[in-house]
Design an enzyme around this catalytic site. Structure first.
Site, PDB file in Angstrom:
ATOM      1  N   THR A  13       0.833  -1.212   0.000  1.00 29.10           N
ATOM      2  CA  THR A  13       0.000   0.000   0.000  1.00 29.10           C
ATOM      3  C   THR A  13       0.863   1.256   0.000  1.00 29.10           C
ATOM      4  O   THR A  13       0.689   2.153  -0.831  1.00 29.10           O
ATOM      5  CB  THR A  13      -0.913  -0.010   1.252  1.00 29.10           C
ATOM      6  OG1 THR A  13      -1.681  -1.208   1.224  1.00 29.10           O
ATOM      7  CG2 THR A  13      -1.835   1.190   1.279  1.00 29.10           C
ATOM      8  N   ILE A  14       1.793   1.336   0.928  1.00 30.71           N
ATOM      9  CA  ILE A  14       2.628   2.534   1.041  1.00 30.71           C
ATOM     10  C   ILE A  14       3.747   2.513  -0.006  1.00 30.71           C
ATOM     11  O   ILE A  14       4.029   3.529  -0.646  1.00 30.71           O
ATOM     12  CB  ILE A  14       3.213   2.624   2.474  1.00 30.71           C
ATOM     13  CG1 ILE A  14       2.080   2.818   3.488  1.00 30.71           C
ATOM     14  CG2 ILE A  14       4.246   3.743   2.595  1.00 30.71           C
ATOM     15  CD1 ILE A  14       1.287   4.092   3.346  1.00 30.71           C
ATOM     16  N   GLY A 114       4.898   1.867  11.209  1.00 33.01           N
ATOM     17  CA  GLY A 114       4.694   0.582  11.874  1.00 33.01           C
ATOM     18  C   GLY A 114       5.915   0.086  12.637  1.00 33.01           C
ATOM     19  O   GLY A 114       5.831  -0.873  13.403  1.00 33.01           O
ATOM     20  N   SER A 143       3.153   8.040  11.838  1.00 30.19           N
ATOM     21  CA  SER A 143       2.071   7.267  11.209  1.00 30.19           C
ATOM     22  C   SER A 143       1.181   8.216  10.419  1.00 30.19           C
ATOM     23  O   SER A 143       1.333   9.438  10.499  1.00 30.19           O
ATOM     24  CB  SER A 143       1.245   6.549  12.280  1.00 30.19           C
ATOM     25  OG  SER A 143       0.459   7.498  12.979  1.00 30.19           O
ATOM     26  N   CYS A 144       0.239   7.660   9.671  1.00 33.65           N
ATOM     27  CA  CYS A 144      -0.619   8.497   8.822  1.00 33.65           C
ATOM     28  C   CYS A 144      -1.377   9.536   9.639  1.00 33.65           C
ATOM     29  O   CYS A 144      -1.387  10.725   9.313  1.00 33.65           O
ATOM     30  CB  CYS A 144      -1.580   7.628   8.021  1.00 33.65           C
ATOM     31  SG  CYS A 144      -2.451   6.384   8.993  1.00 33.65           S
ATOM     32  N   ARG A 172     -10.061   4.446  10.401  1.00 29.15           N
ATOM     33  CA  ARG A 172     -10.502   3.389   9.482  1.00 29.15           C
ATOM     34  C   ARG A 172      -9.863   2.070   9.924  1.00 29.15           C
ATOM     35  O   ARG A 172      -8.710   2.051  10.321  1.00 29.15           O
ATOM     36  CB  ARG A 172     -10.144   3.751   8.032  1.00 29.15           C
ATOM     37  CG  ARG A 172      -8.647   3.698   7.668  1.00 29.15           C
ATOM     38  CD  ARG A 172      -8.214   2.342   7.234  1.00 29.15           C
ATOM     39  NE  ARG A 172      -6.811   2.265   6.877  1.00 29.15           N
ATOM     40  CZ  ARG A 172      -5.801   2.116   7.721  1.00 29.15           C
ATOM     41  NH1 ARG A 172      -6.032   2.091   9.027  1.00 29.15           N
ATOM     42  NH2 ARG A 172      -4.565   1.996   7.281  1.00 29.15           N
ATOM     43  N   HIS A 220     -11.904   4.339   3.822  1.00 30.03           N
ATOM     44  CA  HIS A 220     -11.438   5.538   3.122  1.00 30.03           C
ATOM     45  C   HIS A 220     -11.187   6.693   4.073  1.00 30.03           C
ATOM     46  O   HIS A 220     -11.924   7.671   4.090  1.00 30.03           O
ATOM     47  CB  HIS A 220     -12.452   5.956   2.050  1.00 30.03           C
ATOM     48  CG  HIS A 220     -12.578   4.940   0.978  1.00 30.03           C
ATOM     49  ND1 HIS A 220     -13.749   4.686   0.323  1.00 30.03           N
ATOM     50  CD2 HIS A 220     -11.680   4.098   0.463  1.00 30.03           C
ATOM     51  CE1 HIS A 220     -13.559   3.728  -0.569  1.00 30.03           C
ATOM     52  NE2 HIS A 220     -12.305   3.355  -0.489  1.00 30.03           N
TER      53      HIS A 220
HETATM   54  N1  LIG Z   1      -1.541   1.207   5.068  1.00 26.77           N
HETATM   55  C1  LIG Z   1      -1.568   2.431   5.575  1.00 26.77           C
HETATM   56  O1  LIG Z   1      -2.562   3.128   5.512  1.00 26.77           O
HETATM   57  C2  LIG Z   1      -0.320   2.995   6.249  1.00 26.77           C
HETATM   58  C3  LIG Z   1      -0.276   4.365   6.481  1.00 26.77           C
HETATM   59  C4  LIG Z   1       0.903   4.928   7.033  1.00 26.77           C
HETATM   60  C5  LIG Z   1       1.958   4.100   7.380  1.00 26.77           C
HETATM   61  N2  LIG Z   1       1.874   2.755   7.176  1.00 26.77           N
HETATM   62  C6  LIG Z   1       3.050   1.943   7.527  1.00 26.77           C
HETATM   63  O2  LIG Z   1       3.742   1.626   6.320  1.00 26.77           O
HETATM   64  C7  LIG Z   1       4.402   0.360   6.453  1.00 26.77           C
HETATM   65  C8  LIG Z   1       3.940  -0.555   5.343  1.00 26.77           C
HETATM   66  O3  LIG Z   1       2.538  -0.759   5.481  1.00 26.77           O
HETATM   67  P1  LIG Z   1       1.620  -1.194   4.236  1.00 26.77           P
HETATM   68  O4  LIG Z   1       0.210  -0.921   4.649  1.00 26.77           O
HETATM   69  O5  LIG Z   1       2.134  -0.591   2.980  1.00 26.77           O
HETATM   70  O6  LIG Z   1       1.859  -2.784   4.213  1.00 26.77           O
HETATM   71  P2  LIG Z   1       1.460  -3.807   3.036  1.00 26.77           P
HETATM   72  O7  LIG Z   1       1.234  -5.115   3.706  1.00 26.77           O
HETATM   73  O8  LIG Z   1       0.407  -3.239   2.157  1.00 26.77           O
HETATM   74  O9  LIG Z   1       2.798  -3.893   2.162  1.00 26.77           O
HETATM   75  C9  LIG Z   1       3.997  -4.471   2.642  1.00 26.77           C
HETATM   76  C10 LIG Z   1       4.742  -5.087   1.456  1.00 26.77           C
HETATM   77  O10 LIG Z   1       6.019  -5.536   1.920  1.00 26.77           O
HETATM   78  C11 LIG Z   1       6.275  -6.836   1.369  1.00 26.77           C
HETATM   79  N3  LIG Z   1       7.197  -7.514   2.273  1.00 26.77           N
HETATM   80  C12 LIG Z   1       6.948  -8.424   3.250  1.00 26.77           C
HETATM   81  N4  LIG Z   1       8.096  -8.790   3.858  1.00 26.77           N
HETATM   82  C13 LIG Z   1       9.095  -8.111   3.249  1.00 26.77           C
HETATM   83  C14 LIG Z   1      10.517  -8.057   3.427  1.00 26.77           C
HETATM   84  N5  LIG Z   1      11.135  -8.811   4.347  1.00 26.77           N
HETATM   85  N6  LIG Z   1      11.226  -7.212   2.630  1.00 26.77           N
HETATM   86  C15 LIG Z   1      10.613  -6.477   1.689  1.00 26.77           C
HETATM   87  N7  LIG Z   1       9.281  -6.473   1.475  1.00 26.77           N
HETATM   88  C16 LIG Z   1       8.536  -7.289   2.252  1.00 26.77           C
HETATM   89  C17 LIG Z   1       4.902  -7.485   1.257  1.00 26.77           C
HETATM   90  O11 LIG Z   1       4.899  -8.520   0.286  1.00 26.77           O
HETATM   91  C18 LIG Z   1       4.022  -6.303   0.836  1.00 26.77           C
HETATM   92  O12 LIG Z   1       3.974  -6.146  -0.557  1.00 26.77           O
HETATM   93  C19 LIG Z   1       4.079  -0.132   7.880  1.00 26.77           C
HETATM   94  O13 LIG Z   1       5.106   0.321   8.747  1.00 26.77           O
HETATM   95  C20 LIG Z   1       2.769   0.599   8.193  1.00 26.77           C
HETATM   96  O14 LIG Z   1       2.558   0.749   9.581  1.00 26.77           O
HETATM   97  C21 LIG Z   1       0.760   2.185   6.589  1.00 26.77           C
END
Ligand SMILES: NC(=O)c1ccc[n+]([C@@H]2O[C@H](COP(=O)([O-])OP(=O)(O)OC[C@H]3O[C@@H](n4cnc5c(N)ncnc54)[C@H](O)[C@@H]3O)[C@@H](O)[C@H]2O)c1
Length: 347
Positions: A13-14, A114, A143-144, A172, A220
């Site tokens: 996602t990020i 995270g 964080s967001c 959310r 959302h």
């Molecule tokens: N989703 C949100 O709304 C949001 C908002 C702000 C911050 N964050 C933070 O961003 C970070 C990522 O969250 P996300 O929601 O994008 O997670 P996500 O699960 O959508 O994506 C994580 C990706 O990393 C990959 N992955 C798994 N293990 C791995 C490794 N060892 N090395 C490399 N890639 C690996 C996974 O296959 C996946 O594609 C977290 O710290 C989360 O707390 C998320």
């Protein structure tokens, strides 16, 4: 111009959004993205014609990609030898493990919300403490929710001085497409104070903060209400004046049709923003009220995209690309096209 070379580790996602964000920065080069499985995001990257090179955490998995015809440029270690800085967007907790590899290859890294704060030298926000991140090895983004919250509190703090804030976060529960949290139709309350209030105090130690978080079954955006007490009384007009000047805060109103989080998400889709993303937080003009010496307002946090600009600021800080937050945030904003609405509408 020598471009800063950037890699994105974790194309979820990020990570997808970070990659797009770096790609738009004219003084940076996106060397590639890293993941470990042919996820839907990786398949979409392939179907889009591989605009970004793909590297693998574990080359033993390459046959899975070969079978699908997805080209692999190399391993994580190959990527680390080509970049100045890595944006780690692997799931929470994995970044701390990845850091051992970044250490080994002498690459700077920026972690997402995270991870524990201890993963980095500086807990970073592009507006509130850019200079603390200058030339540091490891940064961790807020964080967001905290990113958007700090944008608005820092905005008032710089204009008028802020002593205290109290916040309510209506959060959310999952991202679109997530099933692992179940289909809840309930509100769930966390123990107070919320981590966002504690995080705000870590970044802005001169402000006392506390708050409550309630999970809701929506995807959302989050909504945060803030009660802020200034060093002087802040009127609605003063607050609006400061918020309107902030490039990453979009002041909206209910009368325009922005009834809530869903209106903002739909508007972003109507704008044609990729994935319905918004870099800006929205702040409802109609939500601003004075209460005694304090001011209260509500903001919308587009959780999937809100940390992207501050992460670009983080690259600028740790690489020493600009010496002040003002210069750095202005560059990031220019390249991401932030604040277009300000010059589009007459008021
Ligand atoms: N989703 C949100 O709304 C949001 C908002 C702000 C911050 N964050 C933070 O961003 C970070 C990522 O969250 P996300 O929601 O994008 O997670 P996500 O699960 O959508 O994506 C994580 C990706 O990393 C990959 N992955 C798994 N293990 C791995 C490794 N060892 N090395 C490399 N890639 C690996 C996974 O296959 C996946 O594609 C977290 O710290 C989360 O707390 C998320």
């Amino acid at each position: 111009m020598t471009k800063t070379k950037v890699g994105v580790v974790g194309y979820g996602t990020i990570g997808q959004r970070l990659a797009d964000g770096v790609f738009l920065q004219k003084d940076m080069e996106l060397v590639g993205v890293v993941d470990l499985a042919p996820t839907l995001a990786v398949r979409a990257l392939f179907e889009k014609g591989m605009p970004y090179d793909l590297y693998l955490v574990d080359m033993d998995k390459k046959p899975e990609f070969d079978a699908l015809g997805i080209p692999v440029k190399g391993s994580l270690v190959d990527l680390l030898q080509k970049v100045d800085v890595v944006l780690d967007s692997a799931p929470g907790g994995i970044g701390a493990k990845n850091k051992e590899i970044y250490d080994k290859y002498g690459v700077k890294a920026i972690f997402q919300g995270g991870e524990k704060n201890s993963v980095a030298d500086v807990f970073f926000h592009g507006y509130a403490n850019y200079e603390k991140g200058l030339n540091k090895r490891y940064l961790k983004l807020t964080s967001c929710n905290t990113t958007g919250l700090i944008r608005s509190v820092d905005c008032l703090d710089r204009a008028y001085g802020i002593d205290r804030v109290a916040i309510t976060i209506i959060r959310r529960v999952a991202d679109p497409g997530d099933y692992h949290r179940g289909l809840t139709n309930a509100l769930q309350i966390d123990k107070a104070p919320s981590h966002q209030a504690l995080d705000l105090m870590t970044i802005m130690p001169h402000v006392e903060a506390t708050g409550i978080l309630v999970h809701t079954p929506i995807t959302h955006g989050h909504i945060i209400t803030v009660v802020a007490t200034g060093k002087q009384k802040i009127t609605k007009e003063m607050a609006l004046d400061a918020f309107r000047k902030h490039p990453r805060i979009r002041v909206v109103s209910i009368d325009e049709g922005f009834k809530g989080n869903a209106s903002l998400f739909k508007y972003a889709r109507d704008l044609g923003n990729p994935r319905g993303d918004m870099y800006e937080i929205a702040l409802w003009e109609d939500s601003i009220v004075e209460t005694g010496d304090s001011i209260m307002y509500a903001i919308n946090i587009p959780q999937e995209a809100v940390t992207i600009p501050e992460t670009m600021d983080g690259i600028r800080a740790c690489m020493g690309m600009q010496q002040t937050g003002a210069e750095a945030t202005a560059k990031t904003n220019e390249y991401l096209g932030i604040g277009k609405w300000k010059t589009c509408f007459k008021n």
